[in-house]
Design a protein around this motif. Structure first.
Motif, short mmCIF file in Angstrom:
data_model
loop_
_atom_site.label_atom_id
_atom_site.label_comp_id
_atom_site.label_asym_id
_atom_site.label_seq_id
_atom_site.Cartn_x
_atom_site.Cartn_y
_atom_site.Cartn_z
N LYS B 143 0.86 -1.24 -0.08
CA LYS B 143 0.02 -0.18 0.09
C LYS B 143 0.88 1.06 -0.11
N ALA B 145 3.41 1.67 -1.59
CA ALA B 145 4.02 1.90 -2.72
C ALA B 145 2.88 2.40 -3.66
N GLY B 146 1.75 2.64 -3.39
CA GLY B 146 0.48 2.98 -4.00
C GLY B 146 0.63 4.44 -4.25
N ASP B 147 -0.12 4.82 -5.39
CA ASP B 147 -0.35 6.23 -5.68
C ASP B 147 -0.90 7.13 -4.52
N ASP B 148 -1.84 6.68 -3.89
CA ASP B 148 -2.63 7.45 -3.02
C ASP B 148 -2.05 7.39 -1.61
N GLN B 151 2.94 10.31 1.89
CA GLN B 151 4.41 10.42 1.51
C GLN B 151 5.32 10.69 2.76
N PRO B 163 9.48 9.46 -5.03
CA PRO B 163 8.03 9.00 -5.38
C PRO B 163 7.73 7.80 -4.95
N GLY B 164 6.50 7.62 -4.64
CA GLY B 164 5.87 6.20 -4.39
C GLY B 164 6.55 5.67 -3.07
N ASN B 165 7.22 6.15 -2.20
CA ASN B 165 8.07 6.13 -1.09
C ASN B 165 9.00 4.92 -1.44
N GLN B 166 9.24 4.96 -2.49
CA GLN B 166 10.33 4.04 -3.18
C GLN B 166 11.94 4.28 -2.72
N HIS B 325 7.65 -6.72 -2.81
CA HIS B 325 7.53 -5.18 -1.87
C HIS B 325 8.00 -5.58 -0.50
N TYR B 362 11.18 -4.15 -4.67
CA TYR B 362 10.68 -2.81 -4.23
C TYR B 362 11.00 -2.54 -2.77
#
Lengths: 159, 793
Positions: B143, B145-148, B151, B163-166, B325, B362
């Protein structure tokens, strides 16, 4: 407010003024300056702090020093007879019943209680008797062997 | 006698101090003038700090000082990440020692109190008022890594977005055409798909973490006693963070009560303790509580794995494709990026010939405790994937799981085998290990018993796990190539005293594994002294040579090799001196069991003790020979070592309650020649039980707001003595062809194999009930619900 307590630890009397909230384990570690008794948790689960109070095992992290007023406390440092190790200390050594050693003082004193109440326990009884002490290193198997070995050695010595 | 001590299960020399309460752990250090620190941890998993009021705490009884994030600015650098994974778009977020503006998990330190007693320090924590503006939280790595997803970090340490907490995206791929393999399997074979949740685990070394810092203003010297697995790495990184130069910084790992990976990392609280001592000019002790350990000391695992396996209809694996993930927690801990990648992805071929594979990993920031190595570190998660998917393949094809393994095993090899991930395994006999296990356990008879159906509502299940693991980390050149910010060699100094007694100084830092004993056995077997005459020094950076630490089952494999080679240097010198004293040429000399003699004349021998005396007094040395009998070796391994084995778990599942009982467990492990088989067996026992814990009981859980709801030993279910059967441990011996002693490692093997063995056993038991999938741990409720759902469908 402090209250006076008289606690004998391993045969030596300590008279101190303590806060009523002081835990026995901290009395032992700070006032008696005996650090063999360990603190491994804060919820009375791990058993690393196990000592004997008047010969009976207790978790010293959930005993107040004031509750032990007038008592005789035995810690791991007081278990051997001078140079001669207690049968449980010998058996934990002989059977590789410890690795990092942190739970060991409590484990040995909990085993002391187990053998006090049951001189020749089965493996199953040993496992149940030690369920209040956590060891993360040994998987308990060699602890069970050690307790069994100590029971047998004690029985042989008593014959 | 002494030469036979290699392989002897002698009693550990560590034990007398441990069984009498005489050992000194960090918590036991008491120094004159010492004061006590306590850390205020965030009460929110993600929040902006709007105000901190420390006034009441400052004037509380016994309080010496209170510090917040503003106080350490410029004095403490962010905590470094030391595994800079290449080719992975690594984004390292700043990891402050004390959070100043934003907290990102409930272990973040927001203030530190120093007081005359620990009780006073704890009391004062309650008087600090922190005002928070809560932010949304996410603890699930997928979750996050998800768009919503919220951050966590605005920028990384280079000023780039995350971006994406990646934190990173790492890929391993190798072999043939993977897409073609899957297309072929879809058309003419089978494709097995599974999602595996490798839950978050809490390592639970019995000794909580802690630090005692003693800074001497007059000299600028700092001594740090620390619960660590790697004191030299702590010195290195403590110097970077605190600015105390390495030559004035002494790190001591005294007695250390277990680690299991959680004492590899360097931690904010330890540096804050150093800061307090530097600022106050007094010794400062900080010891975490167990709750604090759960809240802030590194966790393990936390993978969401999506796996696809392609195979032929006769059970030959043709391809493996996975996406992982990996939850990294709020910040990247010291070695964290290498764990779910290098130590995981490169082992995805396991014991098998896999023609093509690809894995995407990831690494994702979440509002949880930073995730680090935990016993096995990446390898249990890899073994589990393969072993689970192979059992599923066996079910699909209605084959015995042992047969599917046999159809895919790498055949026996003695001197190197390159797998699809490019690792070159050293030696192994995976089919032999499984065959021996099956014969030893009466596997076929157990299968027959199982066919008879449940007894009293209890279903029997058998679970196999074949594993190979990578340890003895590792060649330093490889360490550099994979971004590890250090070397991976080990060193040993061996010093003979005039009476023939020996001191050994090693860089590795055992903390319960018993190397004071096994290392003495190595010396004894190499040069014929009594093991009792050898003292091993470790854990003090001032007295021991550099070493990279005890993790990755590397201490005996790498440090032991350094030691053996150092002793061999001594033997070579002793032989030259003995020849000189016997007026013979070196070529005519022989050596046996601590004695040097002219070939054919063993009665006129010089003992190693004679030589030690003569080398130390130096009255009569050959020309050019230096005095003394001492040697140093730096051993950088040419390759990793690859222990392997096969385990069988036997369980009974009560279908009416969901209760799982582990009724039997057999482990066959091959770690090469065993220096001390009793110690080896102990390592296997402990390892197995930790892995069993993951399968059956353990799991860290966060609630919706990021609060750790398994925050104490009351809530986190650890293995206990009464829950376990007698473990049956057997072994085979396959030498590592490239190692001076042939040995491999054994510290993590049990954990690497046992989780998947137990998982497979439980799923095997549930098969007749139609249950396809259950997430670990197998609590009775989960199992019961799975049974009900299967009934419903």
């Amino acid at each position: 407010m402090k209250v006076p307590v008289r606690i004998t630890v391993n045969g030596r009397l300590f008279e101190r003024e303590v806060e009523p909230r002081l835990l026995l384990v901290h009395f032992i570690r700070v006032f008696a300056e005996l650090t063999g008794t360990k603190v491994g948790c804060d919820t009375s689960q791990c058993g690393s702090c196990t000592v004997l109070i008047d010969g009976v095992s207790a978790k010293s992290c959930t005993t107040l020093a004031v509750q032990a007023d007038g008592a005789n406390v035995t810690t791991i440092e007081g278990l051997a007879d001078g140079e001669k190790l207690h049968a449980l200390q010998e058996s934990f050594w002989n059977k590789h019943g410890l690795q990092c050693g942190f739970c060991t003082p409590g484990m040995i004193l909990a085993s002391h209680e187990l053998l006090r109440t049951n001189a020749s326990p089965s493996d199953d009884e040993i496992r149940h008797g030690l369920e209040g002490n956590i060891c993360r290193c040994t998987g308990y198997q060699n602890i069970v062997r050690a307790v069994k070995d100590a029971a047998e050695a004690t029985a042989a010595a008593d014959k | 006698m002494s030469s036979r001590i290699f392989g002897s299960g002698i009693r550990r020399r560590e034990d007398p101090r441990l069984i009498t309460g005489s050992a000194t752990y960090t918590h036991d250090i008491v120094l004159p003038g010492m004061v006590h620190a306590a850390m205020l941890r965030s009460s929110h998993a993600h929040a902006r700090i709007t105000r901190i009021d420390t006034e009441k705490a400052r004037v509380a009884p016994g309080v010496v000082a209170v510090y917040t994030g503003a106080d350490i600015e410029g004095a403490l650098q962010p905590v470094p990440c030391a595994w800079l994974l290449p080719d992975s778009q690594l984004r390292i977020a700043p990891y402050p020692c004390i959070a100043k503006d934003v907290v990102r998990y409930t272990g973040d330190i927001v203030a530190a109190v120093v007081a005359e007693t620990p009780y006073q320090a704890q009391d004062a924590l309650d008087l600090i008022e922190v005002h928070y503006d809560p932010l949304p939280t996410v603890t699930d790595p997928e979750k996050a890594a998800g768009d919503d997803a919220p951050q966590l970090h605005a920028k990384d340490i280079n000023g780039d977005d995350i971006p994406g907490n990646q934190a990173f995206h790492w890929t391993v791929a190798g072999g043939g055409d993977l897409d073609a393999a899957f297309a072929e399997a879809e058309a003419n074979g089978v494709v097995i798909k599974e999602r595996i949740l490798q839950q978050r685990l809490i390592p639970n070394a019995m000794e909580p973490r802690g630090a005692v810092a003693q800074y001497t203003r007059a000299t600028g010297e700092l001594t740090l006693w620390n619960t660590t697995q790697n004191p030299h790495i702590v010195r290195f990184l403590c110097s970077v963070v605190t600015g105390v130069p390495e030559d004035k910084l002494r790190v001591i790992a005294p007695e250390v009560g277990g680690g299991f990976g959680s004492k590899i990392a360097v931690y904010p609280a330890d540096f804050v303790t150093v800061f307090c001592s530097k600022t106050l000019g007094r010794p400062v002790k900080w010891i975490e509580t167990r709750s604090e350990n759960y809240q802030a000391t590194t966790h393990g695992r936390d993978h969401v794995q999506d796996i696809e396996l392609a195979a032929t209809k006769d059970g030959k694996i043709t391809g493996l494709r996975c996406t992982v993930h990996a939850g990294m927690g709020a910040y990247l801990s010291t070695a964290a990026p290498g764990i779910p990648t290098i130590l995981h992805g490169l082992m995805l071929s396991g014991c098998y010939t896999i023609p093509a594979l690809k894995e995407d990993v990831y690494g994702v920031y979440t509002n949880g405790v930073p995730v680090e190595a935990y016993r096995g570190a990446g390898r249990p998660e890899a073994t589990f994937m393969l072993e689970r998917l192979i059992d599923m393949l066996a079910n699909e094809l209605d084959l015995d799981p042992a047969d599917v393994r046999r159809r895919n095993f790498i055949p026996k090899f003695d001197d190197g085998h390159e797998v699809v991930t490019t690792l070159n395994y050293d030696s192994g006999d995976y089919p032999g290990a499984l065959d021996k296990l099956i014969e030893h356990t009466g596997y076929q008879a157990l299968r027959e018993k199982q066919k008879a159906g449940p007894s009293n509502g209890k279903y029997l299940g058998l679970g196999l796990s074949s594993y190979v693991e990578i340890c003895g980390l590792g060649p330093s050149q490889v360490a550099g190539a994979i971004g590890f910010q250090g070397g991976l060699w080990e060193s040993a100094i061996v010093r003979f005293h005039p009476t023939g007694k020996v001191h050994v100084f090693i860089g590795a830092s055992p903390h319960g594994q018993g190397e004071e004993t096994t290392f003495a056995q190595i010396v004894a077997s190499e040069i014929g002294v009594d093991a009792g005459d050898v003292k091993i020094f470790h854990g003090d950076t001032d007295s021991t040579p550099m070493g990279w630490g005890t993790y990755g089952s590397r201490t005996t494999a790498v440090g032991g090799a350094a030691l053996a080679l150092a002793v061999r240097k001594i033997r070579d010198k002793a032989k030259v001196l003995a020849a000189h004293l016997l007026e013979a040429s070196v070529e005519d000399m022989d050596y046996e069991d601590g004695k040097f003699f002219v070939k054919g004349s063993p009665d006129k021998a010089k003992t190693i003790q004679d030589i030690a005396l003569m080398a130390n007094v130096a009255w009569n040395l050959p020309e050019g020979m230096e005095a003394g009998l001492e040697a140093t070796t730096f051993y950088d391994p040419p390759n990793f070592v690859f222990p392997y084995g096969a385990h069988l778990a036997v369980v009974e599942v009560d279908a009416s309650t969901g209760q799982v009982e582990l009724t039997g467990y057999t482990a066959l492990d091959d770690c090469g020649p065993q220096i001390n088989p009793v110690i080896v067996e102990g390592q296997v026992h402990g390892g197995i039980v930790q892995g069993v814990g993951q399968a059956l009981w353990e799991g860290a859980a966060y609630d919706e707001s990021g609060q750790l709801i398994t925050g104490s030993m009351l809530d986190y279910a650890l293995p206990r003595a009464d829950l376990l059967p007698e473990l049956d441990v057997i072994s085979t011996v396959t030498r590592s062809p490239h190692h001076p002693l042939g040995v491999k490692g054994i510290g993590e093997a049990g954990t690497i194999a046992s989780t998947s063995a137990v998982y497979n056993a439980v799923m095997d038991a549930l098969k007749p009930l139609g249950v396809k999938r259950v997430d670990m741990p197998f609590t009775p409720e989960r199992v019961w619900r799975a049974i009900q759902e299967a009934k419903g469908s």
